[in-house]
Design a protein around this motif. Structure first.
Motif, short mmCIF file in Angstrom:
data_model
loop_
_atom_site.label_atom_id
_atom_site.label_comp_id
_atom_site.label_asym_id
_atom_site.label_seq_id
_atom_site.Cartn_x
_atom_site.Cartn_y
_atom_site.Cartn_z
N ASN A 138 -23.31 -58.09 -10.62
CA ASN A 138 -24.76 -58.17 -10.86
C ASN A 138 -25.07 -58.45 -12.34
O ASN A 138 -24.21 -58.34 -13.19
N LYS A 139 -26.30 -58.77 -12.58
CA LYS A 139 -26.83 -59.04 -13.94
C LYS A 139 -26.29 -60.34 -14.51
O LYS A 139 -26.00 -60.44 -15.70
N LEU A 171 -27.67 -61.94 -17.70
CA LEU A 171 -27.27 -61.55 -19.05
C LEU A 171 -26.19 -62.52 -19.57
O LEU A 171 -25.89 -63.50 -18.93
N SER A 225 -28.24 -61.46 -9.43
CA SER A 225 -29.09 -60.83 -10.44
C SER A 225 -30.28 -60.21 -9.72
O SER A 225 -31.06 -60.92 -9.09
N GLU A 265 -32.58 -58.98 -11.23
CA GLU A 265 -33.70 -59.35 -12.12
C GLU A 265 -34.34 -60.67 -11.67
O GLU A 265 -35.53 -60.75 -11.45
N GLN A 293 -20.51 -47.95 -10.51
CA GLN A 293 -20.83 -47.11 -11.66
C GLN A 293 -22.34 -47.01 -11.84
O GLN A 293 -23.07 -47.94 -11.52
N SER A 294 -22.75 -45.92 -12.44
CA SER A 294 -24.16 -45.74 -12.75
C SER A 294 -24.64 -46.86 -13.69
O SER A 294 -23.93 -47.22 -14.63
N VAL A 340 -25.22 -50.10 -12.94
CA VAL A 340 -24.86 -51.49 -12.62
C VAL A 340 -25.98 -52.22 -11.86
O VAL A 340 -25.96 -53.43 -11.73
N LYS A 384 -27.58 -50.81 -8.70
CA LYS A 384 -27.59 -50.56 -7.25
C LYS A 384 -29.02 -50.36 -6.73
O LYS A 384 -29.41 -50.99 -5.74
P1 GDP Z 1 -27.98 -47.98 -10.64
O1 GDP Z 1 -27.71 -46.78 -11.50
O2 GDP Z 1 -26.70 -48.67 -10.28
O3 GDP Z 1 -28.84 -47.70 -9.44
O4 GDP Z 1 -28.75 -49.05 -11.57
P2 GDP Z 1 -30.33 -49.37 -11.65
O5 GDP Z 1 -30.75 -50.20 -10.49
O6 GDP Z 1 -31.06 -48.13 -11.94
O7 GDP Z 1 -30.34 -50.33 -12.93
C1 GDP Z 1 -29.93 -49.89 -14.21
C2 GDP Z 1 -30.62 -50.76 -15.26
O8 GDP Z 1 -30.18 -52.10 -15.16
C3 GDP Z 1 -32.15 -50.79 -15.11
O9 GDP Z 1 -32.71 -50.76 -16.39
C4 GDP Z 1 -32.39 -52.13 -14.42
O10 GDP Z 1 -33.66 -52.64 -14.73
C5 GDP Z 1 -31.29 -52.99 -15.00
N1 GDP Z 1 -30.90 -54.07 -14.09
C6 GDP Z 1 -30.61 -53.98 -12.77
N2 GDP Z 1 -30.28 -55.19 -12.27
C7 GDP Z 1 -30.36 -56.07 -13.30
C8 GDP Z 1 -30.13 -57.48 -13.44
O11 GDP Z 1 -29.78 -58.19 -12.50
N3 GDP Z 1 -30.30 -58.01 -14.68
C9 GDP Z 1 -30.68 -57.29 -15.75
N4 GDP Z 1 -30.83 -57.90 -16.91
N5 GDP Z 1 -30.91 -55.97 -15.66
C10 GDP Z 1 -30.75 -55.36 -14.46
#
Ligand code: GDP
Ligand code: ZN
Length: 299
Positions: free
Chosen positions: A119-120, A123, A148, A150, A172-173, A175, A177
Motif C-alpha cells: 500500500n501507499k 508515496l 494506494s 489514498e 504492521q500498525s 500500513v 489497513k
Molecule cells: P492501520 O494501522 O494499518 O489500520 O493504518 P491506517 O489505515 O490507520 O493508516 C495509517 C496512516 O497511513 C494514516 O495516516 C493514513 O491516512 C495513512 N495512509 C493509509 N493509506 C495510505 C496511502 O495509500 N497513501 C498514503 N500516503 N497514506 C496512507
C-alpha cells in the motif's frame, strides 16, 4: 424452543451479534462458560423467552481458525472460517518482511489463500529491497497487489481477489489497513461499531471484532487482535508447512525429519545455495523456527 443455525458476525467479550439470515441480525449471549464462539463461527442458537436476546447453545466445527497462544500458554482463537488472508505492507512504515512471512506462514497452516498487498504507492518510489521482496513473493506463488488507499488505485483489483470470500486483513500498525477497509466499504460508515449490553446499565460496549459486508462482494473480518499480530507457530512441522517452497523442496531431503539447518543431504540448503530458494525467505524460516523452539521449551 426452535433452534437455528447462525453465524457470529461481531463479538464483544461474551456478547455477540448473530446473523440468522440475510438482513436478520440479533444479539446473543452464550450458554455456559465452556463455549467460546468467535467471529466467523457457525453456531446453533435459540430465542430466549420474553427477551430480544438469543442464546448460543453450540459452536459447529471450524473449517479453520486463526489462533495465538495467550499469556497462560493456552491457545486463543481470534477468528474462524476464513477463506483469504490479506497481508499488507507499505512504503511507510518501513516493511518488516519477516513479519509478513509470519502472516503468510499462518495462512499456510490454516490452509487458506493469501495475497500480499503493498500500500501507499502514492508515496516515494519503491526501493530496490522492496521491489526484490515483492518479486520473491510473486515467484513463490502469492499474488502481489500494489495499491494506494489514498488515490484508490489498485483497490478494484483487491476487490476482485476477495471475490465473494471472507477475508482477514493483517499487517504492521500504520500500513493502512483501516484505510483500505474504508475504501473497500465505499466510504460507508461502519454501521455497527457497538453492541448494546442489555445486562449492563444500558450503555454500549465497543465491539472487538466484526465481519463487514463489502458493497462489492465478500466480507472482511476486522479485529484489533488479529490485525497487528504475527502469530507464533506451535511446532517445527508447522513452521516447515508455513513456507511452501521449503516444504516442497524438503521432500527431497535425506532425512524425513530434516529441519533444514545443518543436516547432510538437505535439499533446502542446496536450494538456497543454488538460488532456487530465496535466501531472505529461508532466513525468515530459520528465525521463526528458533522462535518456535524457544516457545516450545518454555511450556
Ligand atoms: P492501520 O494501522 O494499518 O489500520 O493504518 P491506517 O489505515 O490507520 O493508516 C495509517 C496512516 O497511513 C494514516 O495516516 C493514513 O491516512 C495513512 N495512509 C493509509 N493509506 C495510505 C496511502 O495509500 N497513501 C498514503 N500516503 N497514506 C496512507
Ligand atoms: Zn532439509
Amino acid at each position: 424452543m426452535p433452534t437455528v443455525q447462525a453465524q457470529v458476525i461481531a463479538t464483544y467479550s461474551r456478547r455477540m451479534r448473530l446473523r440468522l439470515a440475510e438482513d436478520t441480525d440479533v444479539e446473543a449471549r452464550i450458554k455456559g462458560k465452556k463455549l467460546k464462539p468467535v467471529c466467523g463461527d457457525y453456531v446453533t442458537a435459540e430465542p430466549i423467552e420474553n427477551e430480544d436476546d438469543w442464546l448460543i447453545t453450540a459452536v459447529r466445527d471450524r473449517e479453520n481458525a486463526l489462533a495465538r497462544p495467550n499469556m497462560r500458554g493456552q491457545v486463543e482463537v481470534l477468528a474462524a472460517n476464513v477463506d483469504l488472508l490479506i497481508a499488507v505492507a507499505a512504503a511507510a512504515p518501513d516493511p518488516d518482511w519477516f513479519i509478513l512471512d509470519r502472516y503468510l506462514a499462518a495462512a499456510e497452516n490454516m490452509r487458506i489463500d493469501a495475497v500480499v498487498v503493498f500500500n501507499k504507492t502514492d508515496l516515494a518510489a519503491r526501493d530496490a529491497e522492496t521491489t526484490m521482496a515483492l518479486g520473491d513473493y510473486a515467484q513463490t506463488g502469492y499474488p502481489v497487489l500494489l495499491c494506494s488507499a489514498e488515490t484508490e488505485s489498485g483497490i478494484d483489483e483487491l476487490q476482485q481477489v476477495i471475490r465473494d470470500q471472507t477475508a482477514i486483513i493483517v499487517g504492521q500498525s500504520g500500513v493502512g489497513k483501516s484505510s483500505i477497509i474504508n475504501v473497500l466499504m465505499g466510504g460507508r460508515t461502519q454501521r455497527t461499531k457497538e453492541i448494546s449490553s442489555k445486562t449492563g446499565e444500558g450503555k454500549h460496549t465497543t465491539v472487538n471484532s466484526m465481519m463487514l459486508d463489502l458493497p462489492g462482494a465478500g466480507r472482511i473480518i476486522d479485529s484489533p487482535g488479529v490485525r497487528d499480530y504475527a502469530p507464533a507457530l506451535d511446532s517445527v512441522p508447522a513452521v516447515v508447512s508455513g513456507f511452501r517452497e521449503i516444504e516442497k523442496a524438503g521432500h527431497d531431503c535425506r532425512f524425513a525429519n530434516c529441519r533444514h539447518l545443518r543436516e547432510p543431504g538437505c535439499a533446502v540448503k542446496s536450494g538456497v545455495e543454488n538460488d532456487i530458494i530465496n535466501a531472505r525467505r529461508y532466513e525468515s524460516y530459520r528465525r521463526l523456527l528458533f522462535l518456535t523452539e524457544k516457545l516450545d521449551q518454555r511450556t
